[in-house]
Design a protein around this motif. Structure first.
Motif, PDB file in Angstrom:
ATOM      1  N   MET A   1       0.835  -1.194   0.000  1.00 46.10           N
ATOM      2  CA  MET A   1       0.000   0.000   0.000  1.00 46.10           C
ATOM      3  C   MET A   1       0.872   1.247   0.000  1.00 46.10           C
ATOM      4  O   MET A   1       1.885   1.296   0.671  1.00 46.10           O
ATOM      5  N   THR A   2       0.413   2.222  -0.700  1.00 47.27           N
ATOM      6  CA  THR A   2       1.145   3.483  -0.710  1.00 47.27           C
ATOM      7  C   THR A   2       0.604   4.379   0.397  1.00 47.27           C
ATOM      8  O   THR A   2      -0.476   4.145   0.950  1.00 47.27           O
ATOM      9  N   GLU A   3       1.359   5.386   0.693  1.00 45.38           N
ATOM     10  CA  GLU A   3       0.930   6.341   1.723  1.00 45.38           C
ATOM     11  C   GLU A   3      -0.375   7.025   1.317  1.00 45.38           C
ATOM     12  O   GLU A   3      -1.259   7.254   2.138  1.00 45.38           O
ATOM     13  N   GLN A   4      -0.518   7.312   0.030  1.00 44.95           N
ATOM     14  CA  GLN A   4      -1.737   7.957  -0.465  1.00 44.95           C
ATOM     15  C   GLN A   4      -2.941   7.037  -0.288  1.00 44.95           C
ATOM     16  O   GLN A   4      -4.015   7.485   0.115  1.00 44.95           O
ATOM     17  N   THR A   5      -2.765   5.750  -0.555  1.00 43.02           N
ATOM     18  CA  THR A   5      -3.854   4.785  -0.384  1.00 43.02           C
ATOM     19  C   THR A   5      -4.283   4.719   1.075  1.00 43.02           C
ATOM     20  O   THR A   5      -5.467   4.689   1.384  1.00 43.02           O
ATOM     21  N   ILE A   6      -3.318   4.714   1.960  1.00 43.97           N
ATOM     22  CA  ILE A   6      -3.623   4.663   3.392  1.00 43.97           C
ATOM     23  C   ILE A   6      -4.394   5.912   3.810  1.00 43.97           C
ATOM     24  O   ILE A   6      -5.366   5.832   4.552  1.00 43.97           O
ATOM     25  N   GLU A   7      -3.995   7.072   3.316  1.00 39.86           N
ATOM     26  CA  GLU A   7      -4.686   8.318   3.654  1.00 39.86           C
ATOM     27  C   GLU A   7      -6.129   8.298   3.163  1.00 39.86           C
ATOM     28  O   GLU A   7      -7.039   8.729   3.875  1.00 39.86           O
ATOM     29  N   VAL A   8      -6.360   7.797   1.967  1.00 36.50           N
ATOM     30  CA  VAL A   8      -7.719   7.717   1.421  1.00 36.50           C
ATOM     31  C   VAL A   8      -8.557   6.779   2.279  1.00 36.50           C
ATOM     32  O   VAL A   8      -9.701   7.087   2.611  1.00 36.50           O
ATOM     33  N   GLU A   9      -8.007   5.643   2.671  1.00 37.97           N
ATOM     34  CA  GLU A   9      -8.744   4.696   3.504  1.00 37.97           C
ATOM     35  C   GLU A   9      -9.073   5.309   4.868  1.00 37.97           C
ATOM     36  O   GLU A   9     -10.166   5.117   5.386  1.00 37.97           O
ATOM     37  N   GLU A  10      -8.134   6.050   5.433  1.00 39.60           N
ATOM     38  CA  GLU A  10      -8.389   6.712   6.720  1.00 39.60           C
ATOM     39  C   GLU A  10      -9.503   7.741   6.582  1.00 39.60           C
ATOM     40  O   GLU A  10     -10.346   7.882   7.473  1.00 39.60           O
ATOM     41  N   LEU A  11      -9.536   8.473   5.474  1.00 40.89           N
ATOM     42  CA  LEU A  11     -10.605   9.452   5.246  1.00 40.89           C
ATOM     43  C   LEU A  11     -11.951   8.758   5.139  1.00 40.89           C
ATOM     44  O   LEU A  11     -12.955   9.246   5.665  1.00 40.89           O
ATOM     45  N   GLU A  12     -12.005   7.612   4.463  1.00 38.73           N
ATOM     46  CA  GLU A  12     -13.254   6.862   4.337  1.00 38.73           C
ATOM     47  C   GLU A  12     -13.730   6.384   5.700  1.00 38.73           C
ATOM     48  O   GLU A  12     -14.919   6.438   6.005  1.00 38.73           O
ATOM     49  N   ILE A  13     -12.817   5.918   6.522  1.00 35.05           N
ATOM     50  CA  ILE A  13     -13.178   5.470   7.876  1.00 35.05           C
ATOM     51  C   ILE A  13     -13.704   6.645   8.684  1.00 35.05           C
ATOM     52  O   ILE A  13     -14.709   6.532   9.378  1.00 35.05           O
ATOM     53  N   ASP A  14     -13.049   7.795   8.590  1.00 33.65           N
ATOM     54  CA  ASP A  14     -13.509   8.987   9.304  1.00 33.65           C
ATOM     55  C   ASP A  14     -14.921   9.374   8.881  1.00 33.65           C
ATOM     56  O   ASP A  14     -15.747   9.745   9.712  1.00 33.65           O
ATOM     57  N   LYS A  15     -15.222   9.287   7.580  1.00 32.21           N
ATOM     58  CA  LYS A  15     -16.564   9.609   7.095  1.00 32.21           C
ATOM     59  C   LYS A  15     -17.587   8.655   7.689  1.00 32.21           C
ATOM     60  O   LYS A  15     -18.674   9.067   8.092  1.00 32.21           O
ATOM     61  N   GLN A  16     -17.243   7.377   7.739  1.00 32.74           N
ATOM     62  CA  GLN A  16     -18.165   6.380   8.286  1.00 32.74           C
ATOM     63  C   GLN A  16     -18.412   6.635   9.769  1.00 32.74           C
ATOM     64  O   GLN A  16     -19.539   6.532  10.238  1.00 32.74           O
ATOM     65  N   VAL A  17     -17.372   6.970  10.503  1.00 26.64           N
ATOM     66  CA  VAL A  17     -17.511   7.255  11.930  1.00 26.64           C
ATOM     67  C   VAL A  17     -18.381   8.486  12.124  1.00 26.64           C
ATOM     68  O   VAL A  17     -19.271   8.508  12.972  1.00 26.64           O
ATOM     69  N   ASN A  18     -18.156   9.518  11.308  1.00 25.72           N
ATOM     70  CA  ASN A  18     -18.962  10.732  11.417  1.00 25.72           C
ATOM     71  C   ASN A  18     -20.428  10.460  11.116  1.00 25.72           C
ATOM     72  O   ASN A  18     -21.309  11.024  11.750  1.00 25.72           O
ATOM     73  N   LEU A  19     -20.694   9.598  10.134  1.00 32.92           N
ATOM     74  CA  LEU A  19     -22.077   9.245   9.822  1.00 32.92           C
ATOM     75  C   LEU A  19     -22.729   8.533  10.994  1.00 32.92           C
ATOM     76  O   LEU A  19     -23.886   8.791  11.329  1.00 32.92           O
ATOM     77  N   MET A  20     -22.000   7.627  11.632  1.00 34.22           N
ATOM     78  CA  MET A  20     -22.544   6.905  12.778  1.00 34.22           C
ATOM     79  C   MET A  20     -22.771   7.863  13.952  1.00 34.22           C
ATOM     80  O   MET A  20     -23.790   7.787  14.623  1.00 34.22           O
TER      81      MET A  20
END
Length: 51
Positions: A1-20
């Protein structure tokens, strides 16, 4: 995984947490289970506490 991929995945997780968080803040659990017949009163009260 690249650093950019990890950052995108972290952003997606943050969005999911915010929705919950928003779902809980809006009383989503209580609304979702409000009309379910036969729920014990203790469960209904717990849902109110969560919401």
């Amino acid at each position: 995984m690249t650093e950019q991929t990890i950052e995108v995945e972290e952003l997606e997780i943050d969005k999911q947490v915010n929705l919950m968080d928003q779902f809980i803040a809006d009383g989503g659990f209580a609304k979702a289970f409000n009309d379910v017949p036969g729920l014990p009163e203790s469960v209904v009260e717990s849902l109110k506490e969560v919401s």
